[in-house]
Design a protein around this motif. Structure first.
Motif, PDB file in Angstrom:
ATOM      1  N   VAL A 242       0.844  -1.210   0.000  1.00 58.18           N
ATOM      2  CA  VAL A 242       0.000   0.000   0.000  1.00 58.18           C
ATOM      3  C   VAL A 242       0.871   1.249   0.000  1.00 58.18           C
ATOM      4  CG1 VAL A 242      -1.768   1.285   1.267  1.00 58.18           C
ATOM      5  CG2 VAL A 242      -1.882  -1.212   1.160  1.00 58.18           C
ATOM      6  N   ALA A 243       1.888   1.273   0.876  1.00 62.89           N
ATOM      7  CA  ALA A 243       2.762   2.446   0.956  1.00 62.89           C
ATOM      8  C   ALA A 243       3.543   2.644  -0.334  1.00 62.89           C
ATOM      9  CB  ALA A 243       3.725   2.297   2.133  1.00 62.89           C
ATOM     10  N   GLY A 244       3.969   1.539  -0.966  1.00 64.23           N
ATOM     11  CA  GLY A 244       4.709   1.660  -2.222  1.00 64.23           C
ATOM     12  C   GLY A 244       3.882   2.284  -3.318  1.00 64.23           C
ATOM     13  N   ALA A 245       2.601   1.890  -3.410  1.00 66.25           N
ATOM     14  CA  ALA A 245       1.726   2.491  -4.411  1.00 66.25           C
ATOM     15  C   ALA A 245       1.548   3.980  -4.158  1.00 66.25           C
ATOM     16  CB  ALA A 245       0.368   1.782  -4.401  1.00 66.25           C
ATOM     17  N   LEU A 246       1.374   4.361  -2.897  1.00 61.38           N
ATOM     18  CA  LEU A 246       1.138   5.762  -2.547  1.00 61.38           C
ATOM     19  C   LEU A 246       2.374   6.627  -2.793  1.00 61.38           C
ATOM     20  CD1 LEU A 246      -0.701   7.930  -1.173  1.00 61.38           C
ATOM     21  CD2 LEU A 246       0.331   7.215   0.998  1.00 61.38           C
TER      22      LEU A 246
ATOM     23  N   THR B 232      -7.526  -1.653  -5.059  1.00 58.66           N
ATOM     24  CA  THR B 232      -7.233  -0.782  -3.921  1.00 58.66           C
ATOM     25  C   THR B 232      -5.882  -0.106  -4.095  1.00 58.66           C
ATOM     26  OG1 THR B 232      -8.535  -2.204  -2.460  1.00 58.66           O
ATOM     27  CG2 THR B 232      -6.982  -0.700  -1.411  1.00 58.66           C
ATOM     28  N   MET B 233      -4.906  -0.837  -4.615  1.00 60.07           N
ATOM     29  CA  MET B 233      -3.593  -0.240  -4.824  1.00 60.07           C
ATOM     30  C   MET B 233      -3.627   0.827  -5.907  1.00 60.07           C
ATOM     31  SD  MET B 233      -0.857  -3.333  -4.260  1.00 60.07           S
ATOM     32  CE  MET B 233       0.496  -2.188  -4.467  1.00 60.07           C
ATOM     33  N   LEU B 234      -4.443   0.629  -6.935  1.00 60.80           N
ATOM     34  CA  LEU B 234      -4.608   1.688  -7.937  1.00 60.80           C
ATOM     35  C   LEU B 234      -5.220   2.935  -7.317  1.00 60.80           C
ATOM     36  CD1 LEU B 234      -5.821   0.138 -11.319  1.00 60.80           C
ATOM     37  CD2 LEU B 234      -3.793   1.531 -10.909  1.00 60.80           C
ATOM     38  N   PHE B 235      -6.165   2.742  -6.402  1.00 54.75           N
ATOM     39  CA  PHE B 235      -6.779   3.882  -5.715  1.00 54.75           C
ATOM     40  C   PHE B 235      -5.739   4.596  -4.854  1.00 54.75           C
ATOM     41  CE2 PHE B 235      -9.094   5.669  -2.058  1.00 54.75           C
ATOM     42  CZ  PHE B 235      -9.923   6.560  -2.726  1.00 54.75           C
ATOM     43  N   SER B 236      -4.874   3.820  -4.170  1.00 53.71           N
ATOM     44  CA  SER B 236      -3.810   4.409  -3.368  1.00 53.71           C
ATOM     45  C   SER B 236      -2.857   5.204  -4.246  1.00 53.71           C
ATOM     46  CB  SER B 236      -3.049   3.301  -2.627  1.00 53.71           C
ATOM     47  OG  SER B 236      -1.988   3.837  -1.851  1.00 53.71           O
ATOM     48  N   ALA B 237      -2.532   4.673  -5.419  1.00 50.47           N
ATOM     49  CA  ALA B 237      -1.676   5.401  -6.361  1.00 50.47           C
ATOM     50  C   ALA B 237      -2.362   6.670  -6.845  1.00 50.47           C
ATOM     51  CB  ALA B 237      -1.321   4.502  -7.544  1.00 50.47           C
ATOM     52  N   GLY B 238      -3.687   6.608  -7.025  1.00 53.64           N
ATOM     53  CA  GLY B 238      -4.427   7.797  -7.430  1.00 53.64           C
ATOM     54  C   GLY B 238      -4.335   8.908  -6.398  1.00 53.64           C
ATOM     55  N   LEU B 239      -4.423   8.544  -5.113  1.00 50.49           N
ATOM     56  CA  LEU B 239      -4.270   9.545  -4.052  1.00 50.49           C
ATOM     57  C   LEU B 239      -2.874  10.159  -4.091  1.00 50.49           C
ATOM     58  CD1 LEU B 239      -6.006   7.781  -1.007  1.00 50.49           C
ATOM     59  CD2 LEU B 239      -6.922   9.595  -2.459  1.00 50.49           C
ATOM     60  N   GLY B 240      -1.868   9.309  -4.318  1.00 56.53           N
ATOM     61  CA  GLY B 240      -0.509   9.828  -4.411  1.00 56.53           C
ATOM     62  C   GLY B 240      -0.318  10.780  -5.572  1.00 56.53           C
TER      63      GLY B 240
END
Length: 458
Positions: A205-209, A329-337
């Motif tokens: 999760v942190a890596g995607a963000l 979910t990881m794509l969503f986390s990347a979107g926030l980043g």
């Protein structure tokens, strides 16, 4: 039939190339134009971040628009609005106006990507799924790089590059609109709760963000960094274009290496290498343009590898039926980043000067490195033999592209061998209700017939 399939794939990829070229050209031109107009880097980063907000919103709700009006109509509407918005950038220049335009453009580009990626899914078979995804990603990076090199053909101070970007976006509608392939079905994908996924794979999760923060900060503020470092427009085009090409070339060897070594260790090494490359660009970039190109290309290429590596690591920690929801979910986390990165990157340049961009990315990636070390002490890593295959996926995509991931086959096989107990229970209840209804009807018929038979006996 084979010829029609090949034609449809060519049309799909041609639409993708034109769309990505136009969008990436426009994003860099806007950053350069805001720099020429005298806006602070922090303000420019905030304006550019609205594209990411629109893209996230479009990824979440664009499916409903497509379902309501159909693929072709939605494709035409999204493309027409995106082309018009690209032209409006050159007509009306203001912080609020450009922020609104970037928001709308991001929503439309997400809708166009949803449709393009869903059509790609219909062309995939079990044998070609991985190859189609690899081809899609290579063309995506090539198109993004070509869009950057087009900047050297014009002057950001004029309206010509805006027109070129608009033309590319609008023309991208033609190939896919002419295909005779049936419109694909679009379904809203599941998403694993982000806190639940965090408990299973903190580094994933942190890596995607944090990788998205670094990538989006560079994509948005990189042109401003280059101009303030003394590069002309042609050199800015090479500065951005070479970095994206490096991301494409490093994906395959690093992904392949991660299949044969402990994946978490490789992720930590890649993060450390990207931090070092970014700091070299900040400290030595103004001394030699060659050093600048090499360090920035290595920085961006390594950071672009973090997301697919973390995605593969997360898949290693999950059971089959959690893989696809976790990927969403990881794509969503990347979107926030991608929303956070341009804002922080812009204000870092405003407060610390051009090197502030890489100081910001170094800080974000250093935090990710610490989280990775912490997670290695708390989470059990699978053995190399247990690791899944690493697949190159760009974080700038929608959840639809996940259907092309070859690891999806394991999820589908799991679904076939493990039917949903809730669905089975519902089916059993429906069958019981049907039997009960039939028995009630038979009883009613018998009741109605008995008086008639009684009268006949009399």
């Amino acid at each position: 039939m084979l010829f029609q399939t090949l034609v449809s794939i060519v049309a799909l990829f041609l639409s993708l190339i034109l769309l990505v070229m136009g969008n990436n050209l426009l994003g860099t031109v806007i950053a350069l134009r805001m720099e020429l107009e005298g806006y602070r880097a922090g303000i420019a980063g905030t304006v550019l971040a609205f594209f990411s907000i629109g893209f996230v919103l479009g990824s979440l709700s664009g499916i409903h628009v497509i379902r309501r009006v159909g693929h072709i109509r939605a494709f035409a509407v999204f493309g027409a609005v995106a082309g018009a918005v690209a032209l409006l950038h050159s007509i009306h220049i203001s912080v609020i106006g450009w922020g609104a335009l970037r928001l709308v453009l991001g929503f439309c580009i997400a809708g166009l990507m949803l449709i393009t990626e869903s059509w790609a899914n219909t062309r995939a078979t079990t044998e070609t799924r991985g190859k189609l995804l690899a081809t899609y990603m290579v063309l995506f990076y090539l198109a993004a790089s070509l869009g950057q090199f087009l900047i050297g053909w014009g002057d950001p101070a004029t309206h010509h590059l805006f027109i070129v970007a608009a033309i590319l976006i609008v023309v991208s509608l033609i190939p896919l609109s002419l295909t005779r392939s049936p419109a694909p079905e679009l379904e809203a994908g599941e998403r694993l709760g982000i806190l639940e996924l965090w408990r299973k794979s903190e580094l994933g999760v942190a890596g995607a963000l944090f990788s998205a923060i670094a990538l989006s900060a560079f994509a948005a503020i990189g042109p401003i960094f280059a101009v303030r470092s003394g590069l002309d427009v042609g050199q800015v085009a090479a500065f951005m274009g070479l970095a994206i090409l490096a991301a494409m070339f490093l994906q395959w060897p690093i992904g392949l290496l991660s299949d044969f070594v402990p994946r978490r260790i490789l992720i930590l090494v890649v993060i450390g290498g990207s931090i070092a490359a970014g700091l070299v660009a900040a400290w030595l970039g103004d001394q030699s343009i060659l050093w600048l190109y090499l360090s920035v290309s290595l920085f961006y290429g390594l950071v672009a590898c973090i997301y697919p590596l973390c995605l593969a690591l997360t898949h290693d920690m999950l059971v089959h039926h959690q893989i696809v929801p976790a990927s969403a979910t990881m794509l969503f986390s990347a979107g926030l980043g991608s929303v956070i990165g341009p804002v922080l990157g812009g204000f870092s340049v405003t407060w610390l000067g051009p090197p502030g961009l890489f100081f910001l990315t170094a800080a974000a990636l250093s935090l990710l490195l610490l989280l990775g070390i912490r997670s290695s002490l708390r989470e059990r890593d699978p053995t190399v033999e247990e690791q899944t295959h690493c697949v190159g996926v760009a974080p700038v995509s929608t959840t639809v592209i996940l259907e092309l991931d070859p690891r999806q086959e394991d999820f589908e096989a799991y679904q076939d061998s493990h039917p949903d107990p809730l669905a089975a229970e519902t089916a059993a209840d429906t069958t019981a209700e049907t039997v009960e209804t039939v028995e009630t009807a038979e009883t009613a018929v018998e009741t109605a017939v008995d008086p008639v038979e009684s009268d006949d006996r009399k």
